[in-house]
Scaffold this motif. Structure first.
Motif, PDB file in Angstrom:
ATOM      1  N   VAL A  94      -5.312  10.064  -1.022  1.00 39.97           N
ATOM      2  CA  VAL A  94      -4.216  10.493  -1.730  1.00 39.97           C
ATOM      3  C   VAL A  94      -4.512  10.936  -3.261  1.00 39.97           C
ATOM      4  CG1 VAL A  94      -1.687  10.235  -2.846  1.00 39.97           C
ATOM      5  CG2 VAL A  94      -2.512   9.440  -0.578  1.00 39.97           C
ATOM      6  N   MET A 120       0.636   4.430  -2.700  1.00 42.97           N
ATOM      7  CA  MET A 120       0.430   5.799  -2.357  1.00 42.97           C
ATOM      8  C   MET A 120       1.415   6.823  -2.624  1.00 42.97           C
ATOM      9  SD  MET A 120      -2.432   5.644  -0.951  1.00 42.97           S
ATOM     10  CE  MET A 120      -3.650   4.493  -0.336  1.00 42.97           C
ATOM     11  N   ASP A 125      -7.891   6.403  -2.097  1.00 42.39           N
ATOM     12  CA  ASP A 125      -8.287   6.817  -0.394  1.00 42.39           C
ATOM     13  C   ASP A 125      -7.861   8.400  -0.522  1.00 42.39           C
ATOM     14  OD1 ASP A 125      -8.773   4.176   0.354  1.00 42.39           O
ATOM     15  OD2 ASP A 125      -6.345   3.805   0.822  1.00 42.39           O
ATOM     16  N   LYS A 136       0.692  -1.213   0.012  1.00 41.82           N
ATOM     17  CA  LYS A 136      -0.002  -0.001  -0.051  1.00 41.82           C
ATOM     18  C   LYS A 136       0.901   1.256   0.124  1.00 41.82           C
ATOM     19  CE  LYS A 136      -3.866   2.160   2.201  1.00 41.82           C
ATOM     20  NZ  LYS A 136      -5.020   1.955   3.468  1.00 41.82           N
TER      21      LYS A 136
END
Length: 273
Positions: free
Chosen positions: A245, A222, A243, A218
């Motif tokens: 970002v 990101m 999410d 993850k």
């Protein structure tokens, strides 16, 4: 789109077969893009369809050429210029059943230009499952997670596997770009290797754009410079948010260049209108 094909018979009224495919999700399917009245990457879909049927112990009696002719009849009967066909093979009592249905494809240029928002979820993808590498009728978990994502204002959700590595989306394959290198989860991460995923990898190699299949966390997602997802109906779709970002989309991005190469190589598909 009223007309369907059931075991080669074209009709307006669908009689749902009460077979194991309907009762237990015992079956496999392919969703095929239709652009300008033509089937897109049909042979690729049929190769995967045959392999999925073999894994599930299903007998595909119809030859792919005949399935192609039945698909073209459905396209003609429903007067489809742009849309999608679903070809389903389900476990029958005496013989397995082949069903072809039609629907719309809502992915267009406007959606591409806006990009999509995707999110993480708490469900874990089991990379050792027998079903994860085939397109089976068992899509309930994907749909539940997708509906939860949409309720939160996202378009798609991402699965991680038991080792914490990126796997796939509910309805898509995932690509991330970092320092000019395109990265996508490897097949052993627990994903269905999509038709467009495979074509994109082929395209990148042919155009000497660095591409690797690997195991990604993850944190790596990101930290990516760009993100895009693929499936047969959206083809290549830029992601503007994962999410909380945000990622760049539009002109001057590598994603847009890859998309232009895709359209140049294989023609207009989902965004033909």
């Amino acid at each position: 789109m009223d007309y369907v094909s059931y075991n080669g018979e074209i009709s307006k009224e669908l009689e749902i077969p009460l077979d194991q495919g309907f009762l237990y999700g015992y079956g496999v399917f392919e969703t095929i893009n239709v652009a300008q009245g033509k089937l897109v990457f049909f042979n690729d879909h049929m190769e995967r369809f045959k392999q999925s049927a073999l894994v599930m112990g299903l007998k595909l009696i119809s030859h792919p050429d005949q399935i192609g002719r039945d698909c073209q009849q459905i396209i003609a009967k429903n007067e489809i210029n742009r849309g999608a066909l679903r070809v389903t093979l389900s476990k029958g009592l005496k013989a397995d059943n082949l069903l072809i249905t039609a629907r719309e494809n809502h992915y267009d240029r406007q959606i591409y230009e806006q990009g999509l928002k995707i999110c993480s979820n708490d469900a874990i993808r089991n990379e050792t499952s027998r079903l994860v590498t085939i397109k089976s009728n068992n899509y309930l978990e994907n749909l539940l997670i997708l509906n939860e994502a949409k309720a939160r204002g996202f378009n798609e959700a991402i699965f991680y596997n038991t080792r914490g590595h990126l796997a796939e989306g509910c309805m898509s394959n995932l690509f991330l770009i970092k320092n000019g290198r395109v990265c996508t989860p490897a097949r052993d991460c627990g994903l269905l290797a999509g038709i467009i995923r495979n074509r994109v990898i082929q395209l990148l190699k042919a155009n000497h754009i660095p591409i690797e299949e690997g195991h990604y966390t993850k944190a790596q997602l990101m930290a990516a410079d760009e993100v895009f997802i693929t499936n047969s109906l959206m083809e290549i779709m830029p992601v503007n948010q994962v999410d909380e970002v945000s990622y760049p989309i539009g002109r001057q991005t590598l994603t847009d260049r890859i998309d232009a190469l895709f359209l140049q190589t294989w023609g207009r598909g989902s965004r033909s209108q």
